[in-house]
Design an enzyme around this catalytic site. Structure first.
Site, short mmCIF file in Angstrom:
data_model
loop_
_atom_site.label_atom_id
_atom_site.label_comp_id
_atom_site.label_asym_id
_atom_site.label_seq_id
_atom_site.Cartn_x
_atom_site.Cartn_y
_atom_site.Cartn_z
N GLU A 433 0.85 -1.19 0.00
CA GLU A 433 0.00 0.00 0.00
C GLU A 433 0.89 1.24 0.00
OE1 GLU A 433 -3.10 0.08 2.98
OE2 GLU A 433 -2.87 2.25 3.25
N GLU A 438 -2.38 11.26 3.66
CA GLU A 438 -3.41 11.06 4.68
C GLU A 438 -3.38 12.28 5.59
OE1 GLU A 438 -4.14 6.61 5.91
OE2 GLU A 438 -1.97 7.01 5.90
#
Length: 545
Positions: A433, A438
């Site tokens: 990933e 974020e």
């Protein structure tokens, strides 16, 4: 002395030939096959579809007295052998086409009989993108991806559950070569060239005079190199895959659904007696294929190829600059369905998240030149949206740029990220990933960039942060440059995290894009009780290679 020895050998050979002719009857008569008959069954043929169902498949059955083997020669430039006379062939040229088929029946001593027939077949299969990837529009060379783990491997070709190998049935679970493991052999010397001549694809293998053979085809011993002349261009056709993998419910993430067929016994560098390769994934610079071993349909061999020559630098000389995928979000309404799908529902998504993902316009819409993903209070819960390019677009290596303005409010958790396309069988974090961005509403303006992979899952991700200003009131560009050498994460062109890439990491295969806003959970934290709604607005998504 040398001339005398040669003369003796010559006389002995002549005597042997005479003796063989005199004793010929001891081996049985040399009879030509007789009564050769060929039956062609067009798959899916009906009154409504007289030329078949579009699969292009025809089942041939040939019989003859005294025949020991059969060969089929097709006017599309391909040919196949069939000892039994029964052959399933796929004609891949799109449309309704008539092919001339010559069937040669061989008897003892090489005496042959042949017949010629015509068959008219309908095929509706196309994969123009694969042709472009393979040939680059003219000619392209491919090499073994010898630096990548699993560039040569083998796994089961059946549903398989075993305490040692597990239940992953679509990957090289039995054996996967380590980086450079075959350097002492001739394997990596192979150069495979795909070219486009008019509308016809051609393939040529330059093996530098030697081919790496599976041991089963050389007396059952170890794999080894043997002399073999592979020169000459061979015709290539593409057809729809009909393999064990395509029957898997998650096949969209595990195979392209295209089979590459090389005529006249052609093969891609490692000899397993087969010439048809299922393309699992392909990009401009990387290809993964799967081939079933001839004579042992239980075994599927996996090959990974690259366009980077052995010994060449794998680090891009400059930036990735060719735009391959983009969405400028200039058409109002729902996101483009050709580019984006959705994850839907609730359940925490493995992180204790509080929202339910929907595709409703309240949660996701394109308006005013921007994509808006809105998290909203809904009764006692929350709704939001998660878009993904899975099944629409995936890629290996490149530059990703996303210009976005982030939501605000305690508990908001927007993310711009990528997930390994094989996640269905290579369980997270094994699939890998890449979190390009974020953000926690509870930590305004702190941007996280993180990679997750084995031993770096959850809160142990390999990441860094960068503090910016006005993350929720102004647009910023979130970027990653992902190459075989590294994964670099930027905000507004400022590099703030780098992870060195190598063959031990899962960052050398296809990934797809995800855009979402979550609420709460292990990362988002406590949700502000006064929260009502907030949006992540995205001006564009651009992927360069």
């Amino acid at each position: 002395m040398r001339k005398i020895i040669i003369n003796i050998v010559t006389v002995f050979a002549l005597l042997l030939m005479v003796n063989c002719q005199e004793d010929n009857l001891a081996f049985g008569a040399l009879n030509a096959p007789t009564g050769l008959q060929v039956k062609a069954e067009i798959i899916g043929k009906s009154a409504a579809f007289p030329n078949g169902d579009g699969s292009g498949k025809v089942k041939f059955t040939s019989t003859a007295e005294n025949a020991i083997s059969y060969k089929y020669i097709f006017s599309d430039g391909t040919s196949k052998n069939s000892p039994s006379g029964v052959l399933d062939n796929t004609f891949a040229t799109p449309g309704v086409n008539t092919y001339t088929v010559t069937v040669i029946a061989s008897g003892t001593g090489g005496i042959v009989t042949n017949v010629t027939m015509e068959v008219t077949v309908f095929s509706n299969f196309k994969d123009e993108a694969a042709v472009q990837f393979l040939t680059g529009g003219s000619s392209k060379k491919w090499y073994w991806a010898q630096k990548e783990t699993g560039h040569l491997g083998v796994g089961p070709n059946v549903a398989w559950s075993d305490p040692t190998f597990g239940t992953k049935n679509y990957y090289p679970d039995f054996y996967a070569a380590k980086a450079d493991e075959k350097s002492a052999t001739c394997l990596y010397k192979s150069v495979m060239t795909f070219s486009l001549v008019g509308t016809q694809m051609k393939f040529e293998l330059d093996n530098k005079g030697q081919t790496y053979y599976n041991g089963a085809f050389k007396g059952g011993g170890d794999d080894a190199c043997y002399d073999l002349n592979t020169s000459g261009a061979k015709t290539v056709t593409l057809s729809k895959s009909d393999s064990f993998v395509t029957k898997n419910p998650d096949s969209a993430t595990q195979t392209r659904g295209t089979t590459l067929n090389i005529a006249d016994g052609g093969f891609m560098g490692y000899f397993v007696g087969a010439s048809s390769y299922e393309i699992l994934s392909i990009t401009d610079n990387r290809m993964v294929v799967r081939v079933i071993q001839s004579g042992n349909p239980f075994l599927a061999w996996y090959h990974i190829f690259t366009t980077t020559p052995p010994g060449a630098s794998v680090t891009p000389a400059a930036d990735y600059t060719v735009l391959k995928f983009s969405d400028e979000f200039n058409v109002d309404g729902a996101p483009d369905p050709a580019k984006w799908g959705y994850d839907l529902g609730a359940g925490g998504w493995g992180n204790g998240e509080a929202q339910t993902f929907t595709s409703a316009s309240d949660n996701v819409i394109v308006a005013g030149g921007n994509l808006k993903i809105t998290a909203k209070k809904a009764g006692t819960g929350y709704t939001s949206a998660r878009l993904k390019s899975e099944g629409k677009y995936k890629f290996t290596y490149g530059k990703v740029e996303v210009r976005a303005k982030l939501p605000s409010g305690g508990g908001t958790w927007p993310a711009i990220w990528m997930l390994g396309s094989d996640y269905a069988t290579n369980t997270w974090p094994g699939c890998g990933e890449i979190d390009i961005m974020e953000h926690k509403g509870n930590e305004p303006n702190v941007i996280y960039g993180t990679l997750h992979y084995p031993n770096h899952s959850g809160g142990n991700g390999n990441g860094s942060t960068k503090t910016i200003t006005n993350a929720s009131t102004e647009f910023h560009v979130y970027k990653t440059i992902w190459s075989p050498a590294s994964v670099k994460i930027y905000v507004d062109d400022v590099l703030f995290h780098t992870v060195a890439n190598d063959s031990s990491l899962p960052f050398n295969k296809d990934f797809f894009m995800i855009l979402n806003v979550a609420m709460g959970g292990t990362f988002g934290g406590t949700i502000d009780p006064a929260f009502t709604q907030s949006s992540m607005e995205i001006d564009y998504v651009r992927i360069y290679q």
